[in-house]
Design a protein around this motif. Structure first.
Motif, short mmCIF file in Angstrom:
data_model
loop_
_atom_site.label_atom_id
_atom_site.label_comp_id
_atom_site.label_asym_id
_atom_site.label_seq_id
_atom_site.Cartn_x
_atom_site.Cartn_y
_atom_site.Cartn_z
N ALA A 1 33.15 41.63 32.00
CA ALA A 1 31.81 41.68 33.38
C ALA A 1 30.62 40.70 32.95
O ALA A 1 29.72 41.54 32.50
CB ALA A 1 31.82 42.53 34.25
N SER B 1 24.21 35.96 42.90
CA SER B 1 24.74 36.26 40.63
C SER B 1 25.99 35.85 41.46
O SER B 1 26.68 35.95 42.66
CB SER B 1 24.84 37.56 41.10
OG SER B 1 25.42 38.69 41.89
N LEU C 1 28.42 43.42 30.79
CA LEU C 1 28.86 44.62 31.24
C LEU C 1 30.22 45.05 30.62
O LEU C 1 30.98 44.04 30.94
CB LEU C 1 28.70 45.26 32.49
CG LEU C 1 27.08 44.45 33.05
CD1 LEU C 1 27.46 44.09 34.08
CD2 LEU C 1 26.11 45.96 33.09
N PRO C 2 30.20 46.71 30.66
CA PRO C 2 31.52 47.42 29.94
C PRO C 2 32.06 46.19 32.11
O PRO C 2 32.02 46.99 32.50
CB PRO C 2 31.78 48.58 29.63
CG PRO C 2 30.37 48.45 29.68
CD PRO C 2 29.66 47.25 30.59
N TYR C 3 33.54 46.09 31.45
CA TYR C 3 34.36 45.94 32.69
C TYR C 3 35.08 47.10 32.79
O TYR C 3 35.77 47.97 32.05
CB TYR C 3 35.59 44.61 31.76
CG TYR C 3 36.97 44.50 33.63
CD1 TYR C 3 35.87 44.45 34.14
CD2 TYR C 3 38.10 45.21 33.24
CE1 TYR C 3 37.19 44.21 35.73
CE2 TYR C 3 38.56 44.10 34.26
CZ TYR C 3 38.55 44.52 34.97
OH TYR C 3 39.09 43.94 36.52
N LEU D 1 34.74 37.36 38.80
CA LEU D 1 34.83 39.26 39.74
C LEU D 1 34.89 38.63 41.00
O LEU D 1 35.11 39.30 42.08
CB LEU D 1 34.26 40.21 39.04
CG LEU D 1 35.69 40.36 37.76
CD1 LEU D 1 34.58 41.28 36.54
CD2 LEU D 1 37.14 40.58 38.15
N ALA D 2 33.47 38.29 41.03
CA ALA D 2 32.83 38.53 42.61
C ALA D 2 31.73 37.31 42.70
O ALA D 2 31.40 37.08 41.82
CB ALA D 2 32.36 39.59 42.59
N VAL E 1 29.64 37.04 39.17
CA VAL E 1 30.31 38.06 38.39
C VAL E 1 30.87 37.59 37.41
O VAL E 1 32.86 37.64 38.41
CB VAL E 1 30.29 39.56 38.36
CG1 VAL E 1 30.82 40.20 37.65
CG2 VAL E 1 29.23 40.08 39.14
N1 LIG Z 1 31.59 46.08 35.20
C1 LIG Z 1 31.70 45.26 36.07
N2 LIG Z 1 33.70 45.93 36.43
C2 LIG Z 1 33.93 45.32 37.54
N3 LIG Z 1 33.69 44.78 38.37
C3 LIG Z 1 32.64 44.36 37.95
C4 LIG Z 1 31.63 44.42 37.06
N4 LIG Z 1 30.32 44.09 37.74
C5 LIG Z 1 30.73 43.84 38.49
N5 LIG Z 1 32.05 44.02 39.34
C6 LIG Z 1 32.11 43.37 40.49
O1 LIG Z 1 31.25 42.54 41.05
C7 LIG Z 1 30.62 42.75 42.47
C8 LIG Z 1 29.35 42.31 42.70
O2 LIG Z 1 28.25 43.33 41.72
P1 LIG Z 1 27.15 43.63 41.57
O3 LIG Z 1 27.01 44.07 42.71
O4 LIG Z 1 26.26 44.05 40.53
O5 LIG Z 1 26.26 41.88 42.07
P2 LIG Z 1 25.12 41.86 43.45
O6 LIG Z 1 24.84 40.51 43.59
O7 LIG Z 1 23.87 42.41 42.96
O8 LIG Z 1 25.61 41.82 43.91
P3 LIG Z 1 24.93 42.88 46.12
O9 LIG Z 1 23.79 42.27 46.04
O10 LIG Z 1 26.41 42.12 47.03
O11 LIG Z 1 25.47 44.32 46.05
C9 LIG Z 1 30.43 44.68 42.81
O12 LIG Z 1 31.58 44.46 43.79
C10 LIG Z 1 32.26 44.07 41.38
O13 LIG Z 1 33.48 43.99 42.34
#
Ligand SMILES: Nc1ncnc2c1ncn2[C@@H]1O[C@H](COP(=O)(O)OP(=O)(O)OP(=O)(O)O)[C@@H](O)[C@H]1O
Length: 305
Positions: free
Chosen positions: A47, A32, A98-100, A26-27, A34
């Motif tokens: 997720a 990190s 985490l719930p999607y 997803l990202a 996801v």
């Molecule tokens: N539960 C979820 N459901 C759907 N998409 C999710 C979920 N959790 C994360 N994502 C996707 O993954 C992306 C990154 O998640 P998150 O912000 O938790 O990671 P991060 O590494 O802390 O990002 P950053 O520090 O860049 O904000 C989110 O912007 C979203 O697009």
């Protein structure tokens, strides 16, 4: 940390006694990534966020994020289903299930509107803002602050309810600063943990005697509201051009004139983005005003802030 995990077979993982099928990414960020996964037992989508931990400090930060999730059980704050720490040679990965949330991020919706050359209607802004505020109220009422509120950290669920995510920067709302050393430590922490273009002015130049509180979130909330109204955050363009966000954030802001939104919504925005944190409204004040702010035709004044 938490519950047992194993990588069972190609494409499946087991976490907290249940197995999940890895579907697709997803990202992906610097620290990190996801993945979308499906529970083999319940058929639900989740997720799976994996945080790369290079040292003990990273592991503690991931544990902190887990701990913060544990404080809340609220429809506007993302729930943590399960978690564990996985050893990868000398390094570790913290896995958070985490719930999607299907609707994607608020940022995605803003971007899609911008690409179409349209703007978000006031009624929709109010709906989303309400939900974000309810999530923030739950956080602030427990004595915490989110500290990294931004449109990419707000997910929209099937019922169009916003869900606050990424609790990694969350900490105690009230931070007492009593020396220049402490001030520098807070400033350095903010530089690492609070996204620059949504960061409150008082976190850029922290005075050596001051109290930082949850009103840093109110500033960020103002930036999120601005983004919904104008298609990008107030400091996004400055950041992209490579100009000084610190300077811009600490100077008085000129809001773009618009007849698209009611005067009351525009006043609410400027109240959130007040430079002096002492003069910024609390989340309760904002919710109170929002309750009385009926979606109104452009230019129609409905309430006094
Ligand atoms: N539960 C979820 N459901 C759907 N998409 C999710 C979920 N959790 C994360 N994502 C996707 O993954 C992306 C990154 O998640 P998150 O912000 O938790 O990671 P991060 O590494 O802390 O990002 P950053 O520090 O860049 O904000 C989110 O912007 C979203 O697009």
């Amino acid at each position: 940390m938490g519950q047992t995990l194993c990588v069972c077979s190609r494409g499946t993982v087991s976490l907290g006694g249940a197995r999940y099928l890895l579907l697709h990414r997803l990202a992906e960020g610097g620290f990190s990534y996801v993945d979308l996964v499906e529970g083999l037992r319940d058929g639900r989508f989740y997720a799976l966020k994996r945080i790369l931990c290079h040292d003990k400090e990273d592991r503690q930060a991931a544990l902190h994020e887990v701990e913060m999730h544990g404080l809340f059980d609220h429809p506007n704050i993302l729930r943590l289903v399960a978690h564990c720490m996985v050893e990868k040679g000398a390094k570790h990965e913290a896995w958070l299930l985490l719930p999607y949330v299907k609707g994607g991020t608020l940022w995605r919706e803003v971007e899609a509107l911008r690409e179409k050359g349209t703007f978000m209607p006031e009624q929709r802004i109010l709906l989303i803002l309400h939900g974000i505020c309810r999530g923030l109220q739950a956080i602030h009422s427990k004595g915490y602050a989110h500290r990294d509120l931004k449109p990419t950290n707000v997910l929209l669920d099937e019922d169009d309810q916003p869900v606050l995510m990424d609790l990694g920067s969350m900490n105690q709302a009230r931070i007492e600063v009593n020396s220049s050393r402490e001030a520098m430590a807070v400033q350095d922490w903010a530089a690492q943990r609070c996204t620059i273009s949504y960061r409150a002015p008082e976190l850029f130049t922290v005075p050596s005697q001051c109290i930082i509180d949850e009103r840093t979130d109110i500033w960020s909330l103002g930036c999120v509201l601005y983004c919904m109204m104008f298609g990008e955050g107030p400091f996004d363009a400055i950041f992209q051009k490579g100009d000084s966000v610190a300077l811009a954030v600490q100077s008085p802001i000129a809001f773009p004139p618009t007849t698209r939104y009611s005067a009351a919504l525009q006043r609410l925005l400027s109240s959130m983005m007040t430079l002096n944190p002492q003069e910024r409204p609390s989340i309760d004040d904002i919710l109170h005003h929002l309750e009385g702010l009926q979606p109104a035709p452009a230019g129609q004044d409905t309430t006094q802030i």
